[in-house]
Each structure stands twice: as C-alpha cells, then as structure tokens.
Design a protein around this motif. Structure first.
Motif, short mmCIF file in Angstrom:
data_model
loop_
_atom_site.label_atom_id
_atom_site.label_comp_id
_atom_site.label_asym_id
_atom_site.label_seq_id
_atom_site.Cartn_x
_atom_site.Cartn_y
_atom_site.Cartn_z
N LYS A 111 0.85 -1.20 0.00
CA LYS A 111 0.00 0.00 0.00
C LYS A 111 0.88 1.24 0.00
CE LYS A 111 -3.85 2.05 2.53
NZ LYS A 111 -4.64 2.42 1.39
N ILE A 112 0.55 2.19 -0.86
CA ILE A 112 1.33 3.40 -1.00
C ILE A 112 0.60 4.55 -0.32
CG2 ILE A 112 2.35 5.02 -2.65
CD1 ILE A 112 2.44 2.72 -4.63
N LYS A 113 1.32 5.30 0.48
CA LYS A 113 0.75 6.46 1.15
C LYS A 113 0.75 7.65 0.20
CE LYS A 113 2.08 5.03 5.75
NZ LYS A 113 2.81 5.35 6.96
N PHE A 114 -0.15 8.59 0.47
CA PHE A 114 -0.29 9.77 -0.38
C PHE A 114 1.03 10.52 -0.54
CE2 PHE A 114 -0.95 14.36 -0.72
CZ PHE A 114 -1.55 14.41 -1.96
N ARG A 115 1.79 10.62 0.53
CA ARG A 115 3.02 11.41 0.44
C ARG A 115 3.99 10.84 -0.60
NH1 ARG A 115 5.05 9.98 6.34
NH2 ARG A 115 5.73 7.88 5.92
N TRP A 116 3.98 9.50 -0.80
CA TRP A 116 4.88 8.91 -1.79
C TRP A 116 4.39 9.18 -3.21
CZ3 TRP A 116 9.42 8.38 -0.24
CH2 TRP A 116 9.69 8.00 1.09
N VAL A 117 3.07 9.22 -3.37
CA VAL A 117 2.50 9.59 -4.67
C VAL A 117 2.87 11.05 -4.96
CG1 VAL A 117 0.39 9.78 -6.04
CG2 VAL A 117 0.62 7.94 -4.37
N LEU A 118 2.72 11.90 -3.96
CA LEU A 118 3.05 13.32 -4.09
C LEU A 118 4.53 13.50 -4.42
CD1 LEU A 118 2.15 16.32 -3.76
CD2 LEU A 118 2.82 16.09 -1.36
N VAL A 119 5.39 12.81 -3.70
CA VAL A 119 6.84 12.93 -3.93
C VAL A 119 7.20 12.43 -5.32
CG1 VAL A 119 9.09 11.99 -3.22
CG2 VAL A 119 7.52 12.90 -1.51
N THR A 120 6.60 11.33 -5.76
CA THR A 120 6.86 10.82 -7.11
C THR A 120 6.46 11.84 -8.17
OG1 THR A 120 6.53 8.54 -6.36
CG2 THR A 120 6.38 8.95 -8.73
N GLY A 121 5.30 12.44 -8.00
CA GLY A 121 4.86 13.46 -8.95
C GLY A 121 5.76 14.68 -8.94
N LEU A 122 6.13 15.13 -7.75
CA LEU A 122 7.00 16.29 -7.62
C LEU A 122 8.37 16.01 -8.24
CD1 LEU A 122 7.04 19.14 -6.45
CD2 LEU A 122 7.89 18.17 -4.32
N LEU A 123 8.92 14.85 -7.97
CA LEU A 123 10.23 14.51 -8.55
C LEU A 123 10.16 14.38 -10.07
CD1 LEU A 123 11.65 11.97 -5.94
CD2 LEU A 123 12.38 14.34 -6.35
N THR A 124 9.03 13.87 -10.57
CA THR A 124 8.85 13.77 -12.03
C THR A 124 8.92 15.16 -12.66
OG1 THR A 124 7.49 11.77 -11.82
CG2 THR A 124 7.28 13.03 -13.86
N GLY A 125 8.14 16.09 -12.11
CA GLY A 125 8.13 17.45 -12.64
C GLY A 125 9.47 18.15 -12.49
N LEU A 126 10.09 18.01 -11.32
CA LEU A 126 11.39 18.65 -11.09
C LEU A 126 12.47 18.08 -12.01
CD1 LEU A 126 11.43 18.98 -7.20
CD2 LEU A 126 11.30 20.83 -8.88
N PHE A 127 12.42 16.77 -12.25
CA PHE A 127 13.39 16.13 -13.15
C PHE A 127 13.26 16.69 -14.56
CE2 PHE A 127 14.49 12.69 -16.13
CZ PHE A 127 15.82 12.53 -15.80
N ILE A 128 12.03 16.74 -15.06
CA ILE A 128 11.79 17.24 -16.43
C ILE A 128 12.24 18.69 -16.54
CG2 ILE A 128 9.99 17.87 -18.08
CD1 ILE A 128 8.44 15.36 -17.12
N GLU A 129 11.81 19.54 -15.63
CA GLU A 129 12.13 20.97 -15.72
C GLU A 129 13.61 21.23 -15.49
OE1 GLU A 129 9.86 23.27 -16.89
OE2 GLU A 129 8.74 21.41 -17.17
N SER A 130 14.25 20.46 -14.61
CA SER A 130 15.69 20.63 -14.39
C SER A 130 16.48 20.28 -15.65
CB SER A 130 16.16 19.75 -13.23
OG SER A 130 15.56 20.15 -12.04
N LEU A 131 16.09 19.19 -16.30
CA LEU A 131 16.78 18.82 -17.55
C LEU A 131 16.54 19.86 -18.63
CD1 LEU A 131 16.50 14.95 -17.90
CD2 LEU A 131 18.55 16.33 -17.68
N GLN A 132 15.33 20.39 -18.71
CA GLN A 132 15.07 21.45 -19.69
C GLN A 132 15.94 22.68 -19.38
OE1 GLN A 132 10.81 22.06 -19.75
NE2 GLN A 132 10.55 20.54 -21.36
N PHE A 133 16.10 23.01 -18.12
CA PHE A 133 16.95 24.13 -17.72
C PHE A 133 18.39 23.89 -18.14
CE2 PHE A 133 19.72 26.32 -14.69
CZ PHE A 133 19.29 27.62 -14.84
N ILE A 134 18.89 22.69 -17.87
CA ILE A 134 20.27 22.35 -18.24
C ILE A 134 20.44 22.39 -19.75
CG2 ILE A 134 21.95 20.46 -18.29
CD1 ILE A 134 20.81 19.69 -15.45
#
Length: 153
Positions: A87-110
């Motif tokens: 069972k996955i807690k909400f915070r892990w879903v939130l962290v996964t989504g946040l890391l997905t967005g941050l990863f994409i935008e960080s690579l675009q910045f680089i």
C-alpha cells in the motif's frame, strides 16, 4: 497489488515506452505537433543564463498546456499503483509526482543553458501540473480498479 512476473515485465515495458514518449514531448526543441498551448494569459518570465524561467505559480492554470501536462503524466501514477506490491501512502505519490516534474524541468533548464537555442522554457506551472497528473493517475486507476472488482464480484 499482486502480479505475476510476466505481467510485471509487460508493465515495465509499457512504462518504458510511456517514458520515451514523454521524453520526446518534453525534450524535443519544439512541440512535435501544433496545439495552441498558450490559450490564456501570457506567463511572466525571467532569463537565467540562456533559459526562460516562469517562476510564478498558477499563472497558466487556464491554459490547455497546463492540462495537457496533467494528462501526459497520469500514466506514471497508474504505473506507480500497478507496480507496487504494498500500500502506498499519499506522500509517496506526491513525492513521485513532484520529482517527475522537477526532473523534467531541471533537464530542460540544463539543456537550455548548454544548447544554444533549445527553445524550451522552465516553468513552475509544469512542475505543478506534472505532480497533479501523477496524483490523478494514481487515484483514478485505483478508483477504476475498485469499481471493476465490485462489478465482477
């Protein structure tokens, strides 16, 4: 959710294709097909190096581009549900989504700062929409599976 190894390998293969498609959408120098993604007000940008950065959240919530980003990352939330055995807690879903967005935008910045004229911009609203997409995808699939299980019981 318990799944056998063949199904898990199939899911991982589909997830890999999904990630490649997302990479194509977000890392090609220009949008691969014509959609007027800036249908609402123009966001405020600053230049950091060679990258255009939109740092004000919720400026683009009425733009279709915001909601296309949500739809684009919904499968990641679904795969997060399907590929975990506990069972996955909400915070892990939130962290996964946040890391997905941050990863994409960080690579675009680089890429913007290392490749001259990459033609993408870094946007806090994309991080928000990517996070929202993962969360919606996770819980929408969870709801769908619960309904299917109730129907077939």
């Amino acid at each position: 959710m318990k799944i056998n190894n063949k199904f898990r390998i199939t899911l991982i293969s589909i997830l890999s294709l999904c990630i490649l498609f997302i990479a194509y959408l977000v890392f090609t120098p220009s949008f691969p097909f014509h959609v007027n993604v800036q249908s609402g007000p123009q966001p405020t940008f600053i230049m950091i190096g060679k990258a255009q950065v939109c740092y004000i959240p919720f400026q683009e919530i009425t733009n279709i581009g915001f909601w296309l980003n949500v739809i684009m990352t919904m499968p990641i939330g679904g795969f997060l549900l399907l590929l975990n055995t506990h069972k996955i807690k909400f915070r892990w879903v939130l962290v996964t989504g946040l890391l997905t967005g941050l990863f994409i935008e960080s690579l675009q910045f680089i890429l913007d700062n290392t490749l001259n004229g990459f033609m993408r911009f870094v946007d806090i609203n994309d991080v928000i929409s990517n996070t929202l997409g993962v969360i919606i995808g996770f819980y929408a699939l969870q709801l769908f599976l619960l309904i299917i299980i109730k129907i077939f019981k």
